[in-house]
Design a protein around this motif. Structure first.
Motif, PDB file in Angstrom:
ATOM      1  N   LEU A 184     -15.697 -48.139   4.299  1.00 17.38           N
ATOM      2  CA  LEU A 184     -15.612 -49.492   4.855  1.00 17.38           C
ATOM      3  C   LEU A 184     -15.663 -49.433   6.377  1.00 17.38           C
ATOM      4  O   LEU A 184     -16.411 -50.181   7.010  1.00 17.38           O
ATOM      5  CB  LEU A 184     -14.322 -50.177   4.388  1.00 17.38           C
ATOM      6  CG  LEU A 184     -14.058 -51.555   5.011  1.00 17.38           C
ATOM      7  CD1 LEU A 184     -15.108 -52.557   4.574  1.00 17.38           C
ATOM      8  CD2 LEU A 184     -12.665 -52.037   4.654  1.00 17.38           C
ATOM      9  N   ARG A 185     -14.883 -48.545   6.958  1.00 14.34           N
ATOM     10  CA  ARG A 185     -14.834 -48.453   8.424  1.00 14.34           C
ATOM     11  C   ARG A 185     -16.203 -48.106   9.011  1.00 14.34           C
ATOM     12  O   ARG A 185     -16.627 -48.699  10.000  1.00 14.34           O
ATOM     13  CB  ARG A 185     -13.797 -47.388   8.832  1.00 14.34           C
ATOM     14  CG  ARG A 185     -13.555 -47.330  10.306  1.00 14.34           C
ATOM     15  CD  ARG A 185     -12.828 -48.567  10.750  1.00 14.34           C
ATOM     16  NE  ARG A 185     -12.738 -48.589  12.190  1.00 14.34           N
ATOM     17  CZ  ARG A 185     -12.545 -49.687  12.875  1.00 14.34           C
ATOM     18  NH1 ARG A 185     -12.404 -50.835  12.273  1.00 14.34           N
ATOM     19  NH2 ARG A 185     -12.468 -49.649  14.180  1.00 14.34           N
ATOM     20  N   GLN A 186     -16.903 -47.163   8.385  1.00 14.80           N
ATOM     21  CA  GLN A 186     -18.232 -46.789   8.883  1.00 14.80           C
ATOM     22  C   GLN A 186     -19.216 -47.945   8.751  1.00 14.80           C
ATOM     23  O   GLN A 186     -20.033 -48.168   9.643  1.00 14.80           O
ATOM     24  CB  GLN A 186     -18.750 -45.564   8.133  1.00 14.80           C
ATOM     25  CG  GLN A 186     -18.016 -44.295   8.500  1.00 14.80           C
ATOM     26  CD  GLN A 186     -18.386 -43.145   7.582  1.00 14.80           C
ATOM     27  OE1 GLN A 186     -18.556 -43.322   6.383  1.00 14.80           O
ATOM     28  NE2 GLN A 186     -18.498 -41.958   8.161  1.00 14.80           N
ATOM     29  N   GLN A 187     -19.133 -48.705   7.666  1.00 17.29           N
ATOM     30  CA  GLN A 187     -20.011 -49.861   7.495  1.00 17.29           C
ATOM     31  C   GLN A 187     -19.690 -50.932   8.537  1.00 17.29           C
ATOM     32  O   GLN A 187     -20.593 -51.560   9.091  1.00 17.29           O
ATOM     33  CB  GLN A 187     -19.885 -50.436   6.078  1.00 17.29           C
ATOM     34  CG  GLN A 187     -20.552 -49.593   5.019  1.00 17.29           C
ATOM     35  CD  GLN A 187     -22.067 -49.592   5.144  1.00 17.29           C
ATOM     36  OE1 GLN A 187     -22.687 -50.594   5.459  1.00 17.29           O
ATOM     37  NE2 GLN A 187     -22.662 -48.437   4.909  1.00 17.29           N
ATOM     38  N   GLN A 188     -18.396 -51.129   8.826  1.00 21.88           N
ATOM     39  CA  GLN A 188     -18.012 -52.086   9.863  1.00 21.88           C
ATOM     40  C   GLN A 188     -18.632 -51.681  11.200  1.00 21.88           C
ATOM     41  O   GLN A 188     -19.237 -52.506  11.899  1.00 21.88           O
ATOM     42  CB  GLN A 188     -16.490 -52.136  10.005  1.00 21.88           C
ATOM     43  CG  GLN A 188     -15.766 -52.787   8.859  1.00 21.88           C
ATOM     44  CD  GLN A 188     -14.261 -52.581   8.943  1.00 21.88           C
ATOM     45  OE1 GLN A 188     -13.782 -51.522   9.342  1.00 21.88           O
ATOM     46  NE2 GLN A 188     -13.507 -53.600   8.545  1.00 21.88           N
ATOM     47  N   GLU A 189     -18.477 -50.416  11.558  1.00 22.57           N
ATOM     48  CA  GLU A 189     -18.984 -49.931  12.842  1.00 22.57           C
ATOM     49  C   GLU A 189     -20.507 -49.980  12.897  1.00 22.57           C
ATOM     50  O   GLU A 189     -21.088 -50.371  13.914  1.00 22.57           O
ATOM     51  CB  GLU A 189     -18.485 -48.518  13.102  1.00 22.57           C
ATOM     52  CG  GLU A 189     -16.990 -48.470  13.357  1.00 22.57           C
ATOM     53  CD  GLU A 189     -16.426 -47.064  13.401  1.00 22.57           C
ATOM     54  OE1 GLU A 189     -17.178 -46.098  13.149  1.00 22.57           O
ATOM     55  OE2 GLU A 189     -15.220 -46.928  13.665  1.00 22.57           O
ATOM     56  N   ILE A 198     -14.178 -59.344  10.406  1.00 25.29           N
ATOM     57  CA  ILE A 198     -14.321 -58.186   9.511  1.00 25.29           C
ATOM     58  C   ILE A 198     -13.527 -56.999  10.044  1.00 25.29           C
ATOM     59  O   ILE A 198     -12.942 -56.240   9.288  1.00 25.29           O
ATOM     60  CB  ILE A 198     -15.808 -57.824   9.317  1.00 25.29           C
ATOM     61  CG1 ILE A 198     -16.506 -58.921   8.514  1.00 25.29           C
ATOM     62  CG2 ILE A 198     -15.967 -56.473   8.641  1.00 25.29           C
ATOM     63  CD1 ILE A 198     -18.012 -58.761   8.432  1.00 25.29           C
ATOM     64  N   PHE A 199     -13.462 -56.872  11.370  1.00 30.67           N
ATOM     65  CA  PHE A 199     -12.744 -55.739  11.966  1.00 30.67           C
ATOM     66  C   PHE A 199     -11.233 -55.862  11.822  1.00 30.67           C
ATOM     67  O   PHE A 199     -10.514 -54.907  12.026  1.00 30.67           O
ATOM     68  CB  PHE A 199     -13.126 -55.555  13.431  1.00 30.67           C
ATOM     69  CG  PHE A 199     -14.365 -54.732  13.597  1.00 30.67           C
ATOM     70  CD1 PHE A 199     -14.310 -53.352  13.478  1.00 30.67           C
ATOM     71  CD2 PHE A 199     -15.585 -55.323  13.850  1.00 30.67           C
ATOM     72  CE1 PHE A 199     -15.445 -52.586  13.617  1.00 30.67           C
ATOM     73  CE2 PHE A 199     -16.722 -54.563  13.988  1.00 30.67           C
ATOM     74  CZ  PHE A 199     -16.655 -53.197  13.868  1.00 30.67           C
ATOM     75  N   ASP A 200     -10.759 -57.055  11.470  1.00 33.29           N
ATOM     76  CA  ASP A 200      -9.327 -57.226  11.236  1.00 33.29           C
ATOM     77  C   ASP A 200      -8.883 -56.573   9.931  1.00 33.29           C
ATOM     78  O   ASP A 200      -7.704 -56.332   9.722  1.00 33.29           O
ATOM     79  CB  ASP A 200      -8.964 -58.714  11.186  1.00 33.29           C
ATOM     80  CG  ASP A 200      -9.151 -59.395  12.535  1.00 33.29           C
ATOM     81  OD1 ASP A 200      -9.190 -58.682  13.558  1.00 33.29           O
ATOM     82  OD2 ASP A 200      -9.269 -60.634  12.556  1.00 33.29           O
ATOM     83  N   VAL A 211      -8.000 -51.000   5.224  1.00 40.04           N
ATOM     84  CA  VAL A 211      -7.666 -50.681   3.833  1.00 40.04           C
ATOM     85  C   VAL A 211      -7.046 -49.288   3.771  1.00 40.04           C
ATOM     86  O   VAL A 211      -7.300 -48.446   4.632  1.00 40.04           O
ATOM     87  CB  VAL A 211      -8.911 -50.755   2.917  1.00 40.04           C
ATOM     88  CG1 VAL A 211      -9.456 -52.178   2.865  1.00 40.04           C
ATOM     89  CG2 VAL A 211      -9.986 -49.794   3.361  1.00 40.04           C
ATOM     90  N   PRO A 212      -6.250 -49.031   2.742  1.00 48.64           N
ATOM     91  CA  PRO A 212      -5.653 -47.701   2.591  1.00 48.64           C
ATOM     92  C   PRO A 212      -6.724 -46.653   2.298  1.00 48.64           C
ATOM     93  O   PRO A 212      -7.834 -46.967   1.863  1.00 48.64           O
ATOM     94  CB  PRO A 212      -4.720 -47.856   1.389  1.00 48.64           C
ATOM     95  CG  PRO A 212      -4.664 -49.301   1.065  1.00 48.64           C
ATOM     96  CD  PRO A 212      -5.806 -49.968   1.734  1.00 48.64           C
ATOM     97  N   GLU A 213      -6.348 -45.407   2.503  1.00 45.75           N
ATOM     98  CA  GLU A 213      -7.279 -44.294   2.291  1.00 45.75           C
ATOM     99  C   GLU A 213      -7.814 -44.259   0.864  1.00 45.75           C
ATOM    100  O   GLU A 213      -8.968 -43.914   0.648  1.00 45.75           O
ATOM    101  CB  GLU A 213      -6.605 -42.958   2.642  1.00 45.75           C
ATOM    102  CG  GLU A 213      -7.508 -41.752   2.477  1.00 45.75           C
ATOM    103  CD  GLU A 213      -8.833 -41.830   3.235  1.00 45.75           C
ATOM    104  OE1 GLU A 213      -9.855 -41.334   2.694  1.00 45.75           O
ATOM    105  OE2 GLU A 213      -8.855 -42.384   4.350  1.00 45.75           O
ATOM    106  N   GLU A 214      -7.004 -44.626  -0.114  1.00 45.07           N
ATOM    107  CA  GLU A 214      -7.487 -44.606  -1.506  1.00 45.07           C
ATOM    108  C   GLU A 214      -8.628 -45.613  -1.709  1.00 45.07           C
ATOM    109  O   GLU A 214      -9.531 -45.383  -2.506  1.00 45.07           O
ATOM    110  CB  GLU A 214      -6.356 -44.853  -2.493  1.00 45.07           C
ATOM    111  CG  GLU A 214      -5.694 -46.215  -2.340  1.00 45.07           C
ATOM    112  CD  GLU A 214      -4.343 -46.282  -3.022  1.00 45.07           C
ATOM    113  OE1 GLU A 214      -4.072 -47.337  -3.637  1.00 45.07           O
ATOM    114  OE2 GLU A 214      -3.577 -45.316  -2.941  1.00 45.07           O
ATOM    115  N   VAL A 215      -8.605 -46.713  -0.973  1.00 45.34           N
ATOM    116  CA  VAL A 215      -9.700 -47.687  -1.058  1.00 45.34           C
ATOM    117  C   VAL A 215     -10.937 -47.132  -0.344  1.00 45.34           C
ATOM    118  O   VAL A 215     -12.058 -47.271  -0.828  1.00 45.34           O
ATOM    119  CB  VAL A 215      -9.280 -49.054  -0.492  1.00 45.34           C
ATOM    120  CG1 VAL A 215     -10.451 -50.025  -0.469  1.00 45.34           C
ATOM    121  CG2 VAL A 215      -8.113 -49.626  -1.286  1.00 45.34           C
ATOM    122  N   GLU A 216     -10.725 -46.484   0.797  1.00 49.15           N
ATOM    123  CA  GLU A 216     -11.850 -45.844   1.490  1.00 49.15           C
ATOM    124  C   GLU A 216     -12.507 -44.797   0.587  1.00 49.15           C
ATOM    125  O   GLU A 216     -13.726 -44.675   0.545  1.00 49.15           O
ATOM    126  CB  GLU A 216     -11.392 -45.188   2.800  1.00 49.15           C
ATOM    127  CG  GLU A 216     -11.102 -46.153   3.917  1.00 49.15           C
ATOM    128  CD  GLU A 216     -12.336 -46.771   4.560  1.00 49.15           C
ATOM    129  OE1 GLU A 216     -13.470 -46.579   4.069  1.00 49.15           O
ATOM    130  OE2 GLU A 216     -12.154 -47.473   5.565  1.00 49.15           O
TER     131      GLU A 216
END
Length: 159
Positions: free
Chosen positions: A28-33, A113-115, A118-123
């Motif tokens: 998720l974080r990589q897609q956001q970035e 979206i940047f707000d 998610v926890p690591e298990e979701v990542e």
């Protein structure tokens, strides 16, 4: 029965790029970035081109459009054959202004979206799902499957 994906070169290029972006950015974080960077790049480039066009053609295109409407060129002579070209340039400038306005709106939405965190298990679930959606094209099983598909006589050669 699902519809077959389009096989035209543009769609095939899109599918490859789509899968590559999922494979290379599976969280998720990589897609956001990635999306933020793509939006900023688009805004920067479109904004710079708009500025350049407005500097070099903004007044000329406006003068030509006004002259065409009045049937007299700015120098007092009859309008020339550049009017259609100036009209299309003015339309392009107007379209770019609209694109930039939309990009600013998208940016405001994307900030929300940047707000999201998610926890690591979701990542991890994102990474697993990415592997299912866009498996590595160099994976041995995928290469074997591709070879088999290309040997099947009822499928057109897609090379």
């Amino acid at each position: 029965m699902p519809e077959e994906p389009c096989q035209c070169p543009d769609c095939q290029r899109f599918y490859r790029e789509h899968d590559r972006l999922i494979r290379e950015n599976p969280s998720l974080r990589q897609q956001q970035e990635l999306n933020w960077a793509a939006l900023q790049a688009f805004r920067t480039l479109a904004g710079r081109v708009l500025e350049e066009l407005q500097k070099t053609h903004g007044d000329d295109a406006t003068d030509a459009a006004a002259a065409t409407a009045g049937s007299v060129a700015p120098d007092g002579q009859a309008p020339d054959d550049d009017a259609p070209e100036q009209d299309s340039l003015q339309q392009a400038i107007s379209d770019l202004e609209n694109i930039n306005a939309h990009l600013f709106s998208i940016e405001a939405l994307m900030e929300r979206i940047f707000d999201v965190r998610v926890p690591e298990e979701v990542e991890q679930k994102f990474r697993e799902t990415a592997g299912e959606l866009a498996p590595d094209p160099l994976n041995a099983d995928r290469l074997r499957l591709n070879r088999l598909l290309h040997q099947t006589p009822d499928l057109p050669d897609r090379s």
